[in-house]
Design a protein around this motif. Structure first.
Motif, PDB file in Angstrom:
ATOM      1  N   UNK A 137       1.044  -1.166   0.062  1.00 23.81           N
ATOM      2  CA  UNK A 137      -0.352   0.113  -0.017  1.00 23.81           C
ATOM      3  C   UNK A 137       1.223   1.305   0.093  1.00 23.81           C
ATOM      4  N   UNK A 138       2.248   0.947   0.270  1.00 24.28           N
ATOM      5  CA  UNK A 138       2.933   2.849   0.709  1.00 24.28           C
ATOM      6  C   UNK A 138       2.862   3.055  -0.478  1.00 24.28           C
ATOM      7  N   UNK A 139       3.498   1.591  -1.303  1.00 27.70           N
ATOM      8  CA  UNK A 139       4.336   2.236  -2.863  1.00 27.70           C
ATOM      9  C   UNK A 139       2.503   2.957  -3.779  1.00 27.70           C
ATOM     10  N   UNK A 140       1.821   2.516  -3.574  1.00 23.23           N
ATOM     11  CA  UNK A 140       0.761   3.061  -4.009  1.00 23.23           C
ATOM     12  C   UNK A 140       0.479   4.164  -4.229  1.00 23.23           C
ATOM     13  N   UNK A 141       0.998   4.921  -2.531  1.00 18.45           N
ATOM     14  CA  UNK A 141       0.650   6.600  -1.747  1.00 18.45           C
ATOM     15  C   UNK A 141       2.015   7.008  -2.960  1.00 18.45           C
ATOM     16  N   UNK A 142       3.567   6.458  -2.919  1.00 18.14           N
ATOM     17  CA  UNK A 142       4.720   7.479  -2.963  1.00 18.14           C
ATOM     18  C   UNK A 142       4.490   7.288  -4.732  1.00 18.14           C
ATOM     19  N   UNK A 143       3.453   6.455  -5.627  1.00 15.22           N
ATOM     20  CA  UNK A 143       3.745   6.581  -6.917  1.00 15.22           C
ATOM     21  C   UNK A 143       2.408   7.283  -6.867  1.00 15.22           C
ATOM     22  N   UNK A 144       1.803   7.481  -6.592  1.00 16.82           N
ATOM     23  CA  UNK A 144       0.535   8.426  -6.772  1.00 16.82           C
ATOM     24  C   UNK A 144       1.158  10.115  -6.026  1.00 16.82           C
ATOM     25  N   UNK A 145       1.716  10.111  -5.250  1.00 18.47           N
ATOM     26  CA  UNK A 145       2.363  11.717  -4.305  1.00 18.47           C
ATOM     27  C   UNK A 145       3.794  12.457  -5.036  1.00 18.47           C
ATOM     28  N   UNK A 146       4.101  10.949  -5.692  1.00 17.38           N
ATOM     29  CA  UNK A 146       5.684  11.522  -5.476  1.00 17.38           C
ATOM     30  C   UNK A 146       5.933  10.973  -7.429  1.00 17.38           C
ATOM     31  N   UNK A 176       1.977   9.241  11.890  1.00 20.91           N
ATOM     32  CA  UNK A 176       1.524   9.460  12.874  1.00 20.91           C
ATOM     33  C   UNK A 176       0.261  11.575  12.791  1.00 20.91           C
ATOM     34  N   UNK A 177       0.717  11.469  11.914  1.00 26.46           N
ATOM     35  CA  UNK A 177      -0.172  12.484  11.122  1.00 26.46           C
ATOM     36  C   UNK A 177      -1.682  12.268  11.073  1.00 26.46           C
ATOM     37  N   UNK A 178      -2.667  11.786  11.620  1.00 24.25           N
ATOM     38  CA  UNK A 178      -4.173  11.627  10.759  1.00 24.25           C
ATOM     39  C   UNK A 178      -4.842  12.058   9.229  1.00 24.25           C
ATOM     40  N   UNK A 179      -4.247  13.628   9.797  1.00 21.92           N
ATOM     41  CA  UNK A 179      -4.628  14.046   8.309  1.00 21.92           C
ATOM     42  C   UNK A 179      -4.145  14.436   7.528  1.00 21.92           C
ATOM     43  N   UNK A 180      -3.052  13.362   7.015  1.00 23.90           N
ATOM     44  CA  UNK A 180      -1.275  13.352   6.343  1.00 23.90           C
ATOM     45  C   UNK A 180      -2.297  14.018   4.996  1.00 23.90           C
ATOM     46  N   UNK A 181      -3.423  13.342   4.352  1.00 22.51           N
ATOM     47  CA  UNK A 181      -3.851  13.329   3.163  1.00 22.51           C
ATOM     48  C   UNK A 181      -4.618  15.079   2.459  1.00 22.51           C
ATOM     49  N   UNK A 182      -4.705  15.195   3.780  1.00 23.12           N
ATOM     50  CA  UNK A 182      -5.561  16.811   3.765  1.00 23.12           C
ATOM     51  C   UNK A 182      -4.927  17.897   3.498  1.00 23.12           C
ATOM     52  N   UNK A 183      -2.981  17.462   4.191  1.00 19.51           N
ATOM     53  CA  UNK A 183      -2.194  18.379   4.105  1.00 19.51           C
ATOM     54  C   UNK A 183      -2.153  18.092   2.457  1.00 19.51           C
ATOM     55  N   UNK A 184      -1.161  16.629   2.297  1.00 17.92           N
ATOM     56  CA  UNK A 184      -0.586  17.028   1.429  1.00 17.92           C
ATOM     57  C   UNK A 184      -2.361  17.296   0.183  1.00 17.92           C
ATOM     58  N   UNK A 185      -3.506  17.714   0.178  1.00 15.08           N
ATOM     59  CA  UNK A 185      -4.117  18.123  -0.894  1.00 15.08           C
ATOM     60  C   UNK A 185      -4.652  19.256  -0.592  1.00 15.08           C
TER      61      UNK A 185
END
Length: 241
Positions: A137-146, A176-185
């Motif tokens: 799952x981590x890979x999918x996040x790195x693929x998407x956001x990087x 550690x950061x619950x709203x991490x996707x909100x920050x990214x977006x």
């Protein structure tokens, strides 16, 4: 970074001995030689499509992407800290070990005020390990956001690099950061000051949460919770600016 445009690709093996700094201690040199197996330059983001950033404090002409094969991914942080301190160029290092574990290494640096030929390494980060597999799952996040084309702040190469660095940091520390996707977006990446402040706050949150797990006194935990609430509010304010 993923999906590097062909115009930036190089894919050339480099002499790994060039990544053993002469000024390092004998012990560190030995550790580097034992752990660095192969170094390849994947590419360089250059040209003016993403403008260079040249001031009295920064010299960001290109962004280099390296792939470094190492014996054990646990050595990545040690290697990244040394290599980032040696390279004047802003560099993203993709570390891969013999078991195909991967981490990304970043280094935020500036020019030495006294000697412009030297750099000062302000901060390094190494992500948590993942594998390039559809099951990871981590890979999918790195693929998407990087994804190179997904980096929004293209005002200059420094801000482009810092956006990628913060996104990698957020993904790696999402527990550690619950709203991490909100920050990214959010629009936080259009302000360098906010990017650096966000990174600072996240580092404090991580340290406090780690400390909280180790202590037993209720009074200390209460104090940490107060600080965490304060930091969370600061983070929320930055996101909503």
């Amino acid at each position: 970074m993923y999906n590097l445009p062909v115009k930036y690709q190089i894919n050339k093996v480099l002499d790994k001995s060039n990544f053993i700094p002469k000024k390092e201690t004998k012990a560190n040199k030995k550790r580097l030689r034992e752990n660095i197996l192969k170094v390849k330059i994947l590419g360089q983001i250059e040209g003016e499509e993403i403008p260079i950033y040249l001031t009295e404090t920064y010299n960001v002409m290109v962004i280099m992407l390296l792939e470094m094969k190492i014996k054990n991914i646990k050595q990545a942080e040690f290697i990244n800290n040394i290599i980032q301190g040696e390279l004047k160029v802003f560099t993203i290092i993709k570390f891969i070990d013999e078991e195909e574990n991967i981490v990304f290494g970043y280094g935020y640096k500036r020019l030495n005020e006294v000697n412009k030929q030297e750099i000062v390494l302000e901060k390094t980060i190494v992500t948590k390990k993942f594998r390039e597999s559809i099951l990871d799952k981590e890979y999918s996040f790195y693929q998407k956001y990087l994804d190179v084309e997904g980096i929004r702040n293209r005002n200059n190469k420094l801000d482009f690099y810092l956006e990628s660095m913060l996104k990698a940091y957020l993904i790696s520390n999402k527990d550690y950061v619950k709203n991490w996707q909100k920050i990214i977006n959010s629009n936080i990446f259009y302000s360098r000051k906010n990017i650096l402040k966000t990174m600072e706050i996240i580092t404090l949150i991580i340290n406090l949460k780690d400390k909280k797990r180790k202590i037993k006194l209720t009074s200390e935990k209460i104090e940490i919770n107060k600080n965490l609430i304060k930091l969370s509010k600061e983070l929320e304010e930055l996101i909503n600016e």
